[in-house]
Write a protein that holds these residues in place. Structure first.
Motif, mmCIF file in Angstrom:
data_model
loop_
_atom_site.group_PDB
_atom_site.id
_atom_site.type_symbol
_atom_site.label_atom_id
_atom_site.label_comp_id
_atom_site.label_asym_id
_atom_site.label_seq_id
_atom_site.Cartn_x
_atom_site.Cartn_y
_atom_site.Cartn_z
ATOM 1 N N ARG A 28 0.844 -1.198 0.000
ATOM 2 C CA ARG A 28 0.000 0.000 0.000
ATOM 3 C C ARG A 28 0.878 1.245 0.000
ATOM 4 O O ARG A 28 1.996 1.220 0.489
ATOM 5 C CB ARG A 28 -0.875 -0.012 1.252
ATOM 6 C CG ARG A 28 -1.852 1.118 1.317
ATOM 7 C CD ARG A 28 -2.835 0.918 2.430
ATOM 8 N NE ARG A 28 -3.703 2.083 2.511
ATOM 9 C CZ ARG A 28 -4.576 2.278 3.462
ATOM 10 N NH1 ARG A 28 -4.729 1.388 4.413
ATOM 11 N NH2 ARG A 28 -5.318 3.350 3.479
ATOM 12 N N TRP A 29 0.333 2.337 -0.528
ATOM 13 C CA TRP A 29 1.025 3.625 -0.559
ATOM 14 C C TRP A 29 0.202 4.695 0.144
ATOM 15 O O TRP A 29 -1.032 4.661 0.096
ATOM 16 C CB TRP A 29 1.265 4.076 -2.000
ATOM 17 C CG TRP A 29 2.399 3.383 -2.658
ATOM 18 C CD1 TRP A 29 2.329 2.245 -3.423
ATOM 19 C CD2 TRP A 29 3.768 3.753 -2.615
ATOM 20 N NE1 TRP A 29 3.584 1.901 -3.851
ATOM 21 C CE2 TRP A 29 4.478 2.809 -3.373
ATOM 22 C CE3 TRP A 29 4.465 4.781 -2.013
ATOM 23 C CZ2 TRP A 29 5.860 2.877 -3.540
ATOM 24 C CZ3 TRP A 29 5.842 4.858 -2.171
ATOM 25 C CH2 TRP A 29 6.525 3.900 -2.936
ATOM 26 N N PHE A 30 0.904 5.656 0.730
ATOM 27 C CA PHE A 30 0.293 6.847 1.301
ATOM 28 C C PHE A 30 0.978 8.073 0.691
ATOM 29 O O PHE A 30 2.136 8.016 0.293
ATOM 30 C CB PHE A 30 0.478 6.893 2.826
ATOM 31 C CG PHE A 30 -0.311 5.837 3.548
ATOM 32 C CD1 PHE A 30 -1.654 6.026 3.855
ATOM 33 C CD2 PHE A 30 0.303 4.656 3.929
ATOM 34 C CE1 PHE A 30 -2.364 5.050 4.527
ATOM 35 C CE2 PHE A 30 -0.414 3.679 4.595
ATOM 36 C CZ PHE A 30 -1.749 3.873 4.899
ATOM 37 N N LEU A 98 -0.452 3.398 10.821
ATOM 38 C CA LEU A 98 0.495 4.205 10.045
ATOM 39 C C LEU A 98 -0.194 5.441 9.465
ATOM 40 O O LEU A 98 0.365 6.546 9.505
ATOM 41 C CB LEU A 98 1.128 3.375 8.930
ATOM 42 C CG LEU A 98 2.027 4.135 7.964
ATOM 43 C CD1 LEU A 98 3.227 4.743 8.680
ATOM 44 C CD2 LEU A 98 2.474 3.212 6.833
ATOM 45 N N GLU A 99 -1.388 5.281 8.949
ATOM 46 C CA GLU A 99 -2.111 6.412 8.369
ATOM 47 C C GLU A 99 -2.322 7.516 9.411
ATOM 48 O O GLU A 99 -2.098 8.702 9.130
ATOM 49 C CB GLU A 99 -3.452 5.940 7.810
ATOM 50 C CG GLU A 99 -4.218 7.022 7.086
ATOM 51 C CD GLU A 99 -5.453 6.491 6.395
ATOM 52 O OE1 GLU A 99 -5.851 7.116 5.397
ATOM 53 O OE2 GLU A 99 -6.025 5.469 6.837
ATOM 54 N N ALA A 100 -2.714 7.141 10.624
ATOM 55 C CA ALA A 100 -2.890 8.128 11.695
ATOM 56 C C ALA A 100 -1.560 8.768 12.067
ATOM 57 O O ALA A 100 -1.472 9.982 12.276
ATOM 58 C CB ALA A 100 -3.522 7.460 12.920
ATOM 59 N N LEU A 102 1.123 9.194 10.147
ATOM 60 C CA LEU A 102 1.548 10.110 9.085
ATOM 61 C C LEU A 102 0.793 11.430 9.170
ATOM 62 O O LEU A 102 1.369 12.501 8.954
ATOM 63 C CB LEU A 102 1.345 9.466 7.711
ATOM 64 C CG LEU A 102 2.189 8.220 7.429
ATOM 65 C CD1 LEU A 102 1.782 7.610 6.102
ATOM 66 C CD2 LEU A 102 3.671 8.535 7.473
ATOM 67 N N TYR A 103 -0.479 11.354 9.511
ATOM 68 C CA TYR A 103 -1.282 12.563 9.667
ATOM 69 C C TYR A 103 -0.799 13.379 10.870
ATOM 70 O O TYR A 103 -0.571 14.589 10.760
ATOM 71 C CB TYR A 103 -2.764 12.193 9.821
ATOM 72 C CG TYR A 103 -3.628 13.389 10.112
ATOM 73 C CD1 TYR A 103 -4.021 14.251 9.090
ATOM 74 C CD2 TYR A 103 -4.040 13.667 11.404
ATOM 75 C CE1 TYR A 103 -4.805 15.365 9.360
ATOM 76 C CE2 TYR A 103 -4.827 14.783 11.681
ATOM 77 C CZ TYR A 103 -5.203 15.619 10.656
ATOM 78 O OH TYR A 103 -5.973 16.721 10.931
ATOM 79 N N GLU A 104 -0.644 12.732 12.011
ATOM 80 C CA GLU A 104 -0.248 13.425 13.242
ATOM 81 C C GLU A 104 1.140 14.045 13.143
ATOM 82 O O GLU A 104 1.383 15.132 13.657
ATOM 83 C CB GLU A 104 -0.317 12.485 14.444
ATOM 84 C CG GLU A 104 -1.721 12.086 14.833
ATOM 85 C CD GLU A 104 -2.598 13.260 15.253
ATOM 86 O OE1 GLU A 104 -2.083 14.223 15.864
ATOM 87 O OE2 GLU A 104 -3.803 13.221 14.956
ATOM 88 N N TYR A 105 2.068 13.359 12.482
ATOM 89 C CA TYR A 105 3.441 13.867 12.344
ATOM 90 C C TYR A 105 3.631 14.694 11.074
ATOM 91 O O TYR A 105 4.737 15.119 10.782
ATOM 92 C CB TYR A 105 4.448 12.719 12.408
ATOM 93 C CG TYR A 105 4.681 12.242 13.821
ATOM 94 C CD1 TYR A 105 5.710 12.770 14.589
ATOM 95 C CD2 TYR A 105 3.851 11.279 14.400
ATOM 96 C CE1 TYR A 105 5.929 12.346 15.895
ATOM 97 C CE2 TYR A 105 4.058 10.851 15.702
ATOM 98 C CZ TYR A 105 5.092 11.393 16.443
ATOM 99 O OH TYR A 105 5.288 10.973 17.738
ATOM 100 N N ARG A 106 2.564 14.886 10.319
ATOM 101 C CA ARG A 106 2.564 15.703 9.107
ATOM 102 C C ARG A 106 3.643 15.275 8.101
ATOM 103 O O ARG A 106 4.366 16.115 7.558
ATOM 104 C CB ARG A 106 2.687 17.179 9.464
ATOM 105 C CG ARG A 106 1.463 17.693 10.185
ATOM 106 C CD ARG A 106 1.632 19.069 10.746
ATOM 107 N NE ARG A 106 0.435 19.650 11.303
ATOM 108 C CZ ARG A 106 -0.242 19.218 12.365
ATOM 109 N NH1 ARG A 106 0.121 18.116 12.974
ATOM 110 N NH2 ARG A 106 -1.303 19.844 12.809
ATOM 111 N N ILE A 107 3.724 13.990 7.892
ATOM 112 C CA ILE A 107 4.660 13.447 6.907
ATOM 113 C C ILE A 107 4.042 13.653 5.531
ATOM 114 O O ILE A 107 2.964 13.130 5.240
ATOM 115 C CB ILE A 107 4.943 11.946 7.160
ATOM 116 C CG1 ILE A 107 5.454 11.709 8.584
ATOM 117 C CG2 ILE A 107 5.871 11.392 6.103
ATOM 118 C CD1 ILE A 107 6.766 12.367 8.925
ATOM 119 N N ALA A 108 4.716 14.404 4.659
ATOM 120 C CA ALA A 108 4.155 14.783 3.367
ATOM 121 C C ALA A 108 4.718 13.981 2.196
ATOM 122 O O ALA A 108 4.113 13.951 1.125
ATOM 123 C CB ALA A 108 4.381 16.267 3.128
#
Length: 170
Positions: A28-30, A98-100, A102-108
């Protein structure tokens, strides 16, 4: 740093600097509208940061460094990719978690979830590259050859100089 617990001879891939980098095996990709392949990035320098969300070294050093590399080098054509490669605590480190994260740490930058084979705790891309644990940094040149393979945190200036050399064709 989180290390892979057991490392039997021949258990991990033989990818080493100077040789073609193996294609990633991703489930999967984000942070990207479509899947990314290493082959599609040919012509670009690639910085791949392997991490786990429960790895203190990844959260404190690896991911912030990847974010800085993305901010500094993406305009220069460097592809910065995160690889969530899980080899422990599988039940806690799901794509939903992981999705949460990435959102919380603002990984772009784009982040891939490393795929697993049934019953094997070590993920497929991790095995192909012979990663010893997380955080790990892989640098791949424009021709798709692995040029740097490091376990643990490295100084930003050292990594920046290595990327600069690859951009200059060295």
């Amino acid at each position: 740093m989180n290390r892979v617990a057991a490392r039997a001879p021949g258990r991990f891939g033989l990818s080493s600097p100077g040789h073609p980098a193996p294609e990633w095996r991703v489930q999967r990709w984000f942070n990207t509208p479509q899947p990314i392949t290493l082959a599609a990035l040919r012509g670009k320098v690639v910085a791949l940061h392997a991490f786990q969300i429960l790895c203190p070294g990844c959260v404190q050093r690896g991911l912030p460094q990847a974010a800085r590399l993305h901010a500094l080098f993406a305009p220069e054509g460097v592809a910065v990719i995160g690889l969530h490669t899980v080899f422990e605590h599988h039940a806690a480190m799901t794509p939903v978690a992981l999705e949460a994260f990435l959102y919380e740490y603002r990984i772009a930058f784009p982040v891939a979830v490393d795929a697993h084979a049934d019953g094997d705790p070590v993920s497929l891309t991790m095995r192909a590259y012979g990663l010893r644990g997380t955080p790990s940094l892989l640098l791949i040149d424009r021709e798709g050859n692995l040029r740097r393979h490091r376990f643990g945190a490295e100084d930003d200036l050292v990594v920046g100089a290595a990327i600069g050399a690859l951009l200059a064709g060295n």
